[in-house]
Scaffold this motif. Structure first.
Motif, PDB file in Angstrom:
ATOM      1  N   ARG A 247      11.139  -9.416   1.870  1.00  0.00           N
ATOM      2  CA  ARG A 247      12.286  -8.741   2.489  1.00  0.00           C
ATOM      3  C   ARG A 247      12.334  -7.261   2.145  1.00  0.00           C
ATOM      4  O   ARG A 247      12.724  -6.439   2.982  1.00  0.00           O
ATOM      5  CB  ARG A 247      13.589  -9.408   2.027  1.00  0.00           C
ATOM      6  CG  ARG A 247      13.817 -10.785   2.621  1.00  0.00           C
ATOM      7  CD  ARG A 247      15.025 -11.446   1.978  1.00  0.00           C
ATOM      8  NE  ARG A 247      15.251 -12.787   2.495  1.00  0.00           N
ATOM      9  CZ  ARG A 247      16.078 -13.668   1.946  1.00  0.00           C
ATOM     10  NH1 ARG A 247      16.778 -13.323   0.864  1.00  0.00           N
ATOM     11  NH2 ARG A 247      16.233 -14.868   2.464  1.00  0.00           N
ATOM     12  N   GLY A 248      11.958  -6.918   0.913  1.00  0.00           N
ATOM     13  CA  GLY A 248      12.011  -5.521   0.504  1.00  0.00           C
ATOM     14  C   GLY A 248      11.225  -5.295  -0.761  1.00  0.00           C
ATOM     15  O   GLY A 248      11.763  -5.465  -1.860  1.00  0.00           O
ATOM     16  N   ARG A 255       4.381  -2.515  -0.493  1.00  0.00           N
ATOM     17  CA  ARG A 255       4.840  -2.205   0.862  1.00  0.00           C
ATOM     18  C   ARG A 255       3.660  -1.892   1.778  1.00  0.00           C
ATOM     19  O   ARG A 255       3.622  -2.335   2.937  1.00  0.00           O
ATOM     20  CB  ARG A 255       5.825  -1.026   0.825  1.00  0.00           C
ATOM     21  CG  ARG A 255       6.365  -0.641   2.196  1.00  0.00           C
ATOM     22  CD  ARG A 255       7.457   0.413   2.094  1.00  0.00           C
ATOM     23  NE  ARG A 255       8.665  -0.134   1.505  1.00  0.00           N
ATOM     24  CZ  ARG A 255       9.591  -0.807   2.196  1.00  0.00           C
ATOM     25  NH1 ARG A 255       9.424  -1.019   3.491  1.00  0.00           N
ATOM     26  NH2 ARG A 255      10.661  -1.265   1.596  1.00  0.00           N
ATOM     27  N   ILE A 326      12.786  -0.196  -2.758  1.00  0.00           N
ATOM     28  CA  ILE A 326      13.555  -1.362  -2.341  1.00  0.00           C
ATOM     29  C   ILE A 326      14.483  -1.012  -1.181  1.00  0.00           C
ATOM     30  O   ILE A 326      14.660  -1.802  -0.246  1.00  0.00           O
ATOM     31  CB  ILE A 326      14.374  -1.915  -3.533  1.00  0.00           C
ATOM     32  CG1 ILE A 326      13.437  -2.465  -4.611  1.00  0.00           C
ATOM     33  CG2 ILE A 326      15.346  -2.998  -3.063  1.00  0.00           C
ATOM     34  CD1 ILE A 326      14.136  -2.905  -5.875  1.00  0.00           C
ATOM     35  N   GLY A 328      13.899   1.019   1.077  1.00  0.00           N
ATOM     36  CA  GLY A 328      13.121   1.308   2.279  1.00  0.00           C
ATOM     37  C   GLY A 328      12.834   2.771   2.497  1.00  0.00           C
ATOM     38  O   GLY A 328      12.386   3.165   3.581  1.00  0.00           O
TER      39      GLY A 328
END
Length: 334
Positions: A247-248, A255, A326, A328
């Motif tokens: 999710r993050g 990432r 986290i 983004g």
């Protein structure tokens, strides 16, 4: 780390001898796995995943390798300080391992069934007949069809997927409490990869053992893992629950790996690629090893390497900007 974990790797450090001086290969690797849990150890080739497994099993060739720090604790006792006889008792009976190359793991001139049964005879003292019956039972357990007939066949009679099932049967022969699977689906086609992963998941659920899945495949992680430890340049740079990381992620490297995974909800086109190559590290290397490939790299990243810290509940990351990642706030790689 808290007390009570089934298998713990804590601040493990390994160097390889080289002409220009020792090269740090593991630089403080820390992770754990509990009973009934699946931990995925994820990272590019050369990140130290398999070396960690070899240290745990006591099969890392030394020299050129040398353990220079840290511990591997099984049920609270440090394995690294124990004599080889004591480690041999743990190896196989308590911690089993599935190697990625089934052709290398199996002797090509011996029949598959007796190879599975050999461990039962030497370690448990079973008779030839008892070992044969148990080996056939193990072959059935790992879903090898017509196990009675397959028992007497050679490795070259087996497909790649069936050979890997036989290797899994060998690893399970002594009913270990933890199974380490090192890239168990390498060189298998996509359908067989799914079958092997589902088999491992079923066996883990049936026995309650801890499972450590070493992989570079995020798809494998998503399908069976509970937690993930992401490795880069010889250390864990992020760890957390699978659902949270998907999710993050809390590290730019994680990432970037996720951005490179093909997804059905994305338009067709070129996949995002992570630029550059992992660094070659020396003892005197400073700063974050990922800074040369990181879109968030700043002056602090060249000055000191970030420690593995908790940036949110259960979200551990070795990044100076973990909270931003986290949230983004990381530009995508072109």
């Amino acid at each position: 780390m808290t007390a009570g974990h089934l298998l713990e790797v804590d601040d493990l450090r390994v160097e390889f001898g080289a002409e220009g001086g020792p090269v740090p290969v593991l630089r403080g690797v820390t992770w754990h796995v509990d009973q009934g849990e699946t931990l995925a150890v994820l990272g590019e080739s050369g990140s130290g995943k398999s070396v960690t497994a070899q240290v745990i099993m006591g099969i890392l060739e030394s020299p050129p390798a040398r353990v220079v720090g840290g511990s591997v604790r099984w049920d609270g006792a440090d394995l690294l300080g124990r004599p080889e006889s004591a480690r041999r008792a743990v190896r196989g009976e308590k911690i089993g391992m599935v190697f990625q190359d089934s052709l290398s793991a199996l002797n090509p001139v011996l029949r598959v069934g007796p190879q599975i049964g050999e461990t039962l005879r030497t370690r448990l003292g079973l008779s030839r007949r008892e070992a044969r019956d148990r080996a056939v039972e193990l072959m059935r357990q790992v879903r090898i069809p017509d196990a009675e007939r397959r028992y007497g066949q050679y490795p070259h009679h087996f497909s790649g997927g069936m050979r890997q099932r036989a290797v899994i049967a060998m690893a399970l022969a002594l009913s270990p409490d933890v199974l380490i699977a090192d890239e168990p689906t390498t060189a298998l086609d996509a359908t067989v990869q799914v079958q092997i992963l589902r088999l491992l998941q079923t066996l883990q659920q049936e026995s309650g053992m801890g499972l450590v899945l070493i992989t570079h495949d995020f798809g494998a992680v998503a399908s069976i893992a509970d937690r993930v430890a992401v490795m880069y340049a010889g250390r864990v740079v992020e760890t957390g629950a699978v659902r949270d990381i998907f999710r993050g992620p809390a590290h730019p490297y994680t990432r970037a790996l996720l951005e490179a995974v093909p997804r059905a909800d994305r338009r067709a086109g070129r996949l995002a690629a992570l630029p550059g190559q992992p660094p070659v590290l020396r003892r005197d290397s400073v700063g974050c090893p990922f800074r040369f490939r990181c879109p968030l790299a700043a002056a602090v990243c060249a000055e000191r390497e970030p420690a593995l810290g908790e940036h949110a509940a259960g979200r551990w990351s070795a990044c100076h900007f973990g909270k931003d990642v986290i949230a983004g706030a990381v530009p995508a790689h072109p």
